[in-house]
Design a protein around this motif. Structure first.
Motif, PDB file in Angstrom:
ATOM      1  N   GLU A  45       0.802  -1.290   0.113  1.00  0.00           N
ATOM      2  CA  GLU A  45       0.078  -0.024   0.104  1.00  0.00           C
ATOM      3  C   GLU A  45       0.886   1.296   0.005  1.00  0.00           C
ATOM      4  O   GLU A  45       0.565   2.100  -0.759  1.00  0.00           O
ATOM      5  N   ALA A  46       1.791   1.246   0.999  1.00  0.00           N
ATOM      6  CA  ALA A  46       2.759   2.385   0.836  1.00  0.00           C
ATOM      7  C   ALA A  46       3.511   2.603  -0.519  1.00  0.00           C
ATOM      8  O   ALA A  46       3.790   3.692  -1.084  1.00  0.00           O
ATOM      9  N   LEU A  47       3.818   1.517  -1.275  1.00  0.00           N
ATOM     10  CA  LEU A  47       4.415   1.599  -2.539  1.00  0.00           C
ATOM     11  C   LEU A  47       3.677   2.395  -3.329  1.00  0.00           C
ATOM     12  O   LEU A  47       3.920   3.256  -3.944  1.00  0.00           O
ATOM     13  N   GLU A  48       2.296   1.775  -3.456  1.00  0.00           N
ATOM     14  CA  GLU A  48       1.239   2.434  -4.412  1.00  0.00           C
ATOM     15  C   GLU A  48       1.099   3.916  -4.189  1.00  0.00           C
ATOM     16  O   GLU A  48       1.150   4.780  -5.156  1.00  0.00           O
ATOM     17  N   MET A  54       4.737  10.564  -6.410  1.00  0.00           N
ATOM     18  CA  MET A  54       5.976  10.912  -7.383  1.00  0.00           C
ATOM     19  C   MET A  54       5.508  11.368  -8.573  1.00  0.00           C
ATOM     20  O   MET A  54       5.581  12.295  -9.229  1.00  0.00           O
ATOM     21  N   GLU A  55       4.109  10.845  -9.171  1.00  0.00           N
ATOM     22  CA  GLU A  55       3.558  11.124 -10.231  1.00  0.00           C
ATOM     23  C   GLU A  55       2.915  12.556 -10.186  1.00  0.00           C
ATOM     24  O   GLU A  55       3.278  13.338 -11.054  1.00  0.00           O
ATOM     25  N   LYS A  56       2.102  12.800  -9.119  1.00  0.00           N
ATOM     26  CA  LYS A  56       1.911  14.061  -8.890  1.00  0.00           C
ATOM     27  C   LYS A  56       3.067  15.492  -8.723  1.00  0.00           C
ATOM     28  O   LYS A  56       2.779  16.656  -9.231  1.00  0.00           O
ATOM     29  N   LYS A  57       4.281  14.807  -8.370  1.00  0.00           N
ATOM     30  CA  LYS A  57       5.279  15.729  -8.299  1.00  0.00           C
ATOM     31  C   LYS A  57       5.948  16.055  -9.592  1.00  0.00           C
ATOM     32  O   LYS A  57       7.008  16.783  -9.768  1.00  0.00           O
ATOM     33  N   PHE A  62      10.742   6.044 -13.224  1.00  0.00           N
ATOM     34  CA  PHE A  62      11.283   5.317 -11.761  1.00  0.00           C
ATOM     35  C   PHE A  62      12.334   4.291 -12.176  1.00  0.00           C
ATOM     36  O   PHE A  62      12.488   3.630 -13.227  1.00  0.00           O
ATOM     37  N   ILE A  63      13.094   4.446 -11.212  1.00  0.00           N
ATOM     38  CA  ILE A  63      14.169   3.142 -10.977  1.00  0.00           C
ATOM     39  C   ILE A  63      13.998   2.245 -10.054  1.00  0.00           C
ATOM     40  O   ILE A  63      13.810   2.774  -8.898  1.00  0.00           O
ATOM     41  N   ALA A  64      13.805   1.113 -10.143  1.00  0.00           N
ATOM     42  CA  ALA A  64      13.502   0.013  -9.250  1.00  0.00           C
ATOM     43  C   ALA A  64      14.220  -0.951  -9.057  1.00  0.00           C
ATOM     44  O   ALA A  64      14.818  -1.592 -10.146  1.00  0.00           O
ATOM     45  N   ALA A  65      14.701  -1.167  -8.008  1.00  0.00           N
ATOM     46  CA  ALA A  65      15.719  -2.277  -7.525  1.00  0.00           C
ATOM     47  C   ALA A  65      15.196  -3.204  -6.773  1.00  0.00           C
ATOM     48  O   ALA A  65      14.552  -2.895  -5.537  1.00  0.00           O
ATOM     49  N   ALA A  66      15.450  -4.539  -6.982  1.00  0.00           N
ATOM     50  CA  ALA A  66      14.970  -5.783  -5.788  1.00  0.00           C
ATOM     51  C   ALA A  66      15.947  -6.765  -6.156  1.00  0.00           C
ATOM     52  O   ALA A  66      16.569  -7.004  -7.285  1.00  0.00           O
ATOM     53  N   GLY A  67      16.050  -7.596  -5.013  1.00  0.00           N
ATOM     54  CA  GLY A  67      16.755  -8.639  -5.328  1.00  0.00           C
ATOM     55  C   GLY A  67      15.757 -10.052  -5.069  1.00  0.00           C
ATOM     56  O   GLY A  67      14.762 -10.168  -4.317  1.00  0.00           O
ATOM     57  N   LYS A  79       1.696  -0.076 -11.999  1.00  0.00           N
ATOM     58  CA  LYS A  79       0.918   1.018 -11.272  1.00  0.00           C
ATOM     59  C   LYS A  79       1.169   2.458 -12.067  1.00  0.00           C
ATOM     60  O   LYS A  79       0.698   3.571 -11.475  1.00  0.00           O
ATOM     61  N   THR A  80       2.053   2.506 -12.929  1.00  0.00           N
ATOM     62  CA  THR A  80       2.336   3.670 -13.666  1.00  0.00           C
ATOM     63  C   THR A  80       2.497   3.671 -15.322  1.00  0.00           C
ATOM     64  O   THR A  80       2.915   2.323 -15.686  1.00  0.00           O
ATOM     65  N   LEU A  81       2.167   4.678 -16.005  1.00  0.00           N
ATOM     66  CA  LEU A  81       2.582   4.658 -17.213  1.00  0.00           C
ATOM     67  C   LEU A  81       3.906   5.279 -17.746  1.00  0.00           C
ATOM     68  O   LEU A  81       4.411   5.328 -18.743  1.00  0.00           O
ATOM     69  N   LEU A  82       4.531   5.749 -16.667  1.00  0.00           N
ATOM     70  CA  LEU A  82       5.982   6.084 -16.681  1.00  0.00           C
ATOM     71  C   LEU A  82       7.168   5.044 -16.952  1.00  0.00           C
ATOM     72  O   LEU A  82       6.668   4.010 -16.425  1.00  0.00           O
ATOM     73  N   PRO A  83       7.983   5.314 -17.486  1.00  0.00           N
ATOM     74  CA  PRO A  83       8.941   4.237 -17.957  1.00  0.00           C
ATOM     75  C   PRO A  83       9.683   3.774 -16.591  1.00  0.00           C
ATOM     76  O   PRO A  83       9.968   4.555 -15.418  1.00  0.00           O
ATOM     77  N   VAL A  84       9.631   2.375 -16.522  1.00  0.00           N
ATOM     78  CA  VAL A  84      10.323   1.956 -15.165  1.00  0.00           C
ATOM     79  C   VAL A  84      11.740   1.072 -15.808  1.00  0.00           C
ATOM     80  O   VAL A  84      11.657   0.450 -16.559  1.00  0.00           O
ATOM     81  N   LEU A  85      12.978   1.427 -15.087  1.00  0.00           N
ATOM     82  CA  LEU A  85      14.179   0.931 -15.165  1.00  0.00           C
ATOM     83  C   LEU A  85      14.423  -0.026 -14.284  1.00  0.00           C
ATOM     84  O   LEU A  85      14.479   0.516 -12.977  1.00  0.00           O
ATOM     85  N   GLY A  86      14.798  -1.193 -14.277  1.00  0.00           N
ATOM     86  CA  GLY A  86      14.897  -2.208 -13.022  1.00  0.00           C
ATOM     87  C   GLY A  86      16.494  -2.506 -13.008  1.00  0.00           C
ATOM     88  O   GLY A  86      17.035  -2.784 -14.153  1.00  0.00           O
ATOM     89  N   VAL A  87      16.712  -2.373 -11.812  1.00  0.00           N
ATOM     90  CA  VAL A  87      18.164  -2.851 -11.410  1.00  0.00           C
ATOM     91  C   VAL A  87      18.100  -4.202 -10.685  1.00  0.00           C
ATOM     92  O   VAL A  87      17.596  -4.108  -9.308  1.00  0.00           O
TER      93      VAL A  87
END
Ligand code: RP5
Length: 162
Positions: A45-48, A54-57, A62-67, A79-87
């Motif tokens: 929920e906090a992520l959403e 961020m979209e409002k701002k 987005f750059i999104a990183a996870a393991g 959740k967004t139409l903006l480009p997402v760059l994954g690491v």
């Protein structure tokens, strides 16, 4: 609203040691970013909420990183139409191969642009974000050209040991 803004999100604060390379790279180009540790499965929920903020701002991407079973970038992309760059983050048991395959194998329709595992991927995601922003920002484009030239000069000036 900031002229440019990049959102950096990572699944855990433990990813920051690697992901600071993305924030540092953006800083070098004067591109503002906001970095958060938010998890797709532990704090959905906090992520959403943060994505919407961020979209409002006026964030550009987005750059999104996870393991591990690295679904964070895919969830952000959902959740967004903006480009997402994954690491993909290096992981304890499979050294990040799990993260890479989880992230890069997005099914057709909701893309994540996936970069290299670890620090190189973090820095390259930031450089890619700069290249996207430079499409509408000539000064940033000049900065990118200067960066590339300095990098090339360094390679050409390097002396190999006898
Ligand atoms: C993933 O699990 C995170 O992105 C991190 O790479 C990994 C380990 O997280 P912690 O156990 O350190 O919080 O969700």
């Amino acid at each position: 609203m900031a002229k440019q803004l990049v959102g950096i999100v990572m699944g855990s604060a433990s990813d920051w040691e690697v992901m600071r390379a993305a924030a540092d790279q953006l800083k070098e180009f004067g591109v503002p970013c906001e970095s958060r540790a938010l998890s797709a499965h532990r704090t959905p929920e906090a992520l959403e909420r943060w994505i919407a903020e961020m979209e409002k701002k006026g964030a550009s991407c987005f750059i999104a990183a996870a393991g591990g079973a690295a679904h964070l970038a895919g969830v952000v992309a959902a959740k967004t139409l903006l480009p997402v760059l994954g690491v993909p983050m290096p992981s304890k048991h499979l050294q990040g191969l799990d993260s890479l395959l989880s992230m890069v194998q997005m099914p057709k329709g909701v893309p994540v642009a996936t970069f290299a595992i670890g620090e190189a991927g973090a820095a390259n995601a930031a450089l890619f974000a700069v290249a996207m922003l430079a499409l509408t920002d000539a000064a940033l484009g000049e900065g990118l050209a200067t960066f590339r030239k300095a990098q090339a000069d360094k390679v050409l000036a390097a002396k190999l040991p006898e």
